[in-house]
Design an enzyme around this catalytic site. Structure first.
Site, PDB file in Angstrom:
ATOM      1  N   TYR A   1     -15.250  34.067  -0.968  1.00  0.00           N
ATOM      2  CA  TYR A   1     -14.052  33.618  -0.270  1.00  0.00           C
ATOM      3  C   TYR A   1     -13.594  34.618   0.786  1.00  0.00           C
ATOM      4  O   TYR A   1     -13.233  35.750   0.460  1.00  0.00           O
ATOM      5  CB  TYR A   1     -12.940  33.388  -1.290  1.00  0.00           C
ATOM      6  CG  TYR A   1     -11.716  32.703  -0.754  1.00  0.00           C
ATOM      7  CD1 TYR A   1     -11.814  31.508  -0.053  1.00  0.00           C
ATOM      8  CD2 TYR A   1     -10.454  33.236  -0.970  1.00  0.00           C
ATOM      9  CE1 TYR A   1     -10.689  30.868   0.432  1.00  0.00           C
ATOM     10  CE2 TYR A   1      -9.319  32.609  -0.500  1.00  0.00           C
ATOM     11  CZ  TYR A   1      -9.445  31.422   0.204  1.00  0.00           C
ATOM     12  OH  TYR A   1      -8.320  30.789   0.675  1.00  0.00           O
TER      13      TYR A   1
ATOM     14  N   LYS B   1      -6.445  27.463   6.465  1.00  0.00           N
ATOM     15  CA  LYS B   1      -7.889  27.335   6.672  1.00  0.00           C
ATOM     16  C   LYS B   1      -8.254  25.917   7.095  1.00  0.00           C
ATOM     17  O   LYS B   1      -9.141  25.712   7.915  1.00  0.00           O
ATOM     18  CB  LYS B   1      -8.639  27.759   5.409  1.00  0.00           C
ATOM     19  CG  LYS B   1      -8.598  29.265   5.163  1.00  0.00           C
ATOM     20  CD  LYS B   1      -9.397  29.664   3.941  1.00  0.00           C
ATOM     21  CE  LYS B   1      -9.483  31.177   3.844  1.00  0.00           C
ATOM     22  NZ  LYS B   1      -8.177  31.831   3.668  1.00  0.00           N
TER      23      LYS B   1
ATOM     24  N   PHE C   1      -0.054  30.350   3.693  1.00  0.00           N
ATOM     25  CA  PHE C   1      -1.264  31.056   3.255  1.00  0.00           C
ATOM     26  C   PHE C   1      -2.539  30.277   3.601  1.00  0.00           C
ATOM     27  O   PHE C   1      -2.702  29.828   4.715  1.00  0.00           O
ATOM     28  CB  PHE C   1      -1.180  31.381   1.764  1.00  0.00           C
ATOM     29  CG  PHE C   1      -0.101  32.394   1.443  1.00  0.00           C
ATOM     30  CD1 PHE C   1      -0.348  33.754   1.532  1.00  0.00           C
ATOM     31  CD2 PHE C   1       1.176  31.981   1.095  1.00  0.00           C
ATOM     32  CE1 PHE C   1       0.645  34.689   1.271  1.00  0.00           C
ATOM     33  CE2 PHE C   1       2.180  32.906   0.830  1.00  0.00           C
ATOM     34  CZ  PHE C   1       1.916  34.266   0.921  1.00  0.00           C
ATOM     35  N   SER C   2      -3.436  30.087   2.632  1.00  0.00           N
ATOM     36  CA  SER C   2      -4.766  29.563   2.947  1.00  0.00           C
ATOM     37  C   SER C   2      -4.807  28.078   3.260  1.00  0.00           C
ATOM     38  O   SER C   2      -5.875  27.564   3.619  1.00  0.00           O
ATOM     39  CB  SER C   2      -5.738  29.881   1.807  1.00  0.00           C
ATOM     40  OG  SER C   2      -6.092  31.245   1.840  1.00  0.00           O
ATOM     41  N   THR C   3      -3.668  27.393   3.162  1.00  0.00           N
ATOM     42  CA  THR C   3      -3.628  26.039   3.704  1.00  0.00           C
ATOM     43  C   THR C   3      -4.035  26.060   5.174  1.00  0.00           C
ATOM     44  O   THR C   3      -4.581  25.087   5.699  1.00  0.00           O
ATOM     45  CB  THR C   3      -2.215  25.449   3.559  1.00  0.00           C
ATOM     46  OG1 THR C   3      -1.852  25.450   2.183  1.00  0.00           O
ATOM     47  CG2 THR C   3      -2.150  24.029   4.086  1.00  0.00           C
TER      48      THR C   3
END
Length: 274
Positions: free
Chosen positions: A165, A79, A75-77
């Site tokens: 976000y 980013k 997921f947003s890791t």
């Protein structure tokens, strides 16, 4: 109902260096007390692996055990990973953080985005958290189709005045920006694979290649929207209620495409703890 499964203690495996026993204890409690289905944890200190743990089920539905080399959507890791790719491009002089995005991607200037800087985009200040044009998984495989939808999007607020976000859209914008400045015109996934993952000999994929056995990828047991109400004590109330309102920016940020793309290997973003 939230998916639950009992995990036998012997399905928690791995080892830790001396002094890191409390990490292993906390990891085991995730299964015994907190309903964890499958997980892995690796910790490095001064370049040396001091924690290497995995356990539970790769797929709780079939009770397929989690293996040492199981891959999982992070997921947003991602980013941080995509930001690293942009930083490499910056280090090579391809991108100036204070230049406008339209400097490198002229079409981006449509619908009030002509002054948005790269820095504002990366900092979630561009007002582009939600993409209104409906996209399918097939569309996501065509970078030109995605780019046109991104360029056409009107900001939800005046860029630079607020922060919100960009849960899914940020990676798409970063990928297109990178494709515009890279002399080889590579996608974010290919750029990361060739310029970062390969030199460092790490297994992390932005879009899983055909060389990866899909049986290695963990199934994500997600919550249905209504089940978020069960987590009001651990998640911000504003986020939960915003997610339940289909007209809110929060809900719209997560609702396009209307499928669980993390279960689509070609779009899946995975990493291994090993």
């Amino acid at each position: 109902m939230v998916f639950k499964v009992d995990v036998p203690p012997d399905l928690v495996q791995g080892d830790v260096d001396e002094g890191y026993g409390p990490v292993a204890d906390a990891f085991r409690r995730n299964f015994a007390e907190r309903g964890e289905i499958g997980a892995a944890c690796a910790v490095y200190r001064d370049g040396r692996k001091v924690v290497d743990l995995w356990g539970g089920y790769r797929d709780g539905r079939t009770r397929t055990p989690w293996r040492r080399d199981t891959l999982v959507t992070v997921f947003s890791t991602t980013k941080g990973v995509s930001g690293l790719a942009i930083a490499v491009a910056h280090s090579r002089g391809w991108i100036d953080y204070d230049a406008t995005v339209a400097t490198y991607w002229p079409g981006f200037a449509r619908n009030g985005k002509e002054t948005v800087t790269v820095r504002q985009l990366l900092a979630h200040q561009a007002g582009l958290a939600a993409i209104d044009r409906p996209l399918t998984v097939t569309d996501l495989a065509d970078l030109d189709v995605v780019a046109d939808a991104l360029a056409d999007q009107r900001p939800a607020w005046e860029p630079g005045t607020r922060h919100g976000y960009h849960a899914i859209s940020l990676g798409w914008y970063e990928g297109e920006l990178l494709r515009r400045v890279d002399p080889a015109k590579r996608s974010l996934g290919r750029f990361f694979a060739e310029e970062i993952a390969a030199p460092l000999d790490i297994e992390f994929h932005v879009g899983v290649p055909d060389t990866v056995d899909p049986e290695r990828i963990a199934f994500i047991h997600g919550y249905r929207p209504a089940e978020l109400l069960l987590h009001l004590g651990t998640m911000p109330r504003g986020f939960v209620f915003g997610f339940l309102n289909p007209r809110s920016v929060t809900a719209r940020s997560f609702a396009n495409p209307k499928v669980e793309i993390w279960h689509t290997p070609k779009r899946c973003i995975t990493g291994s703890t090993g």
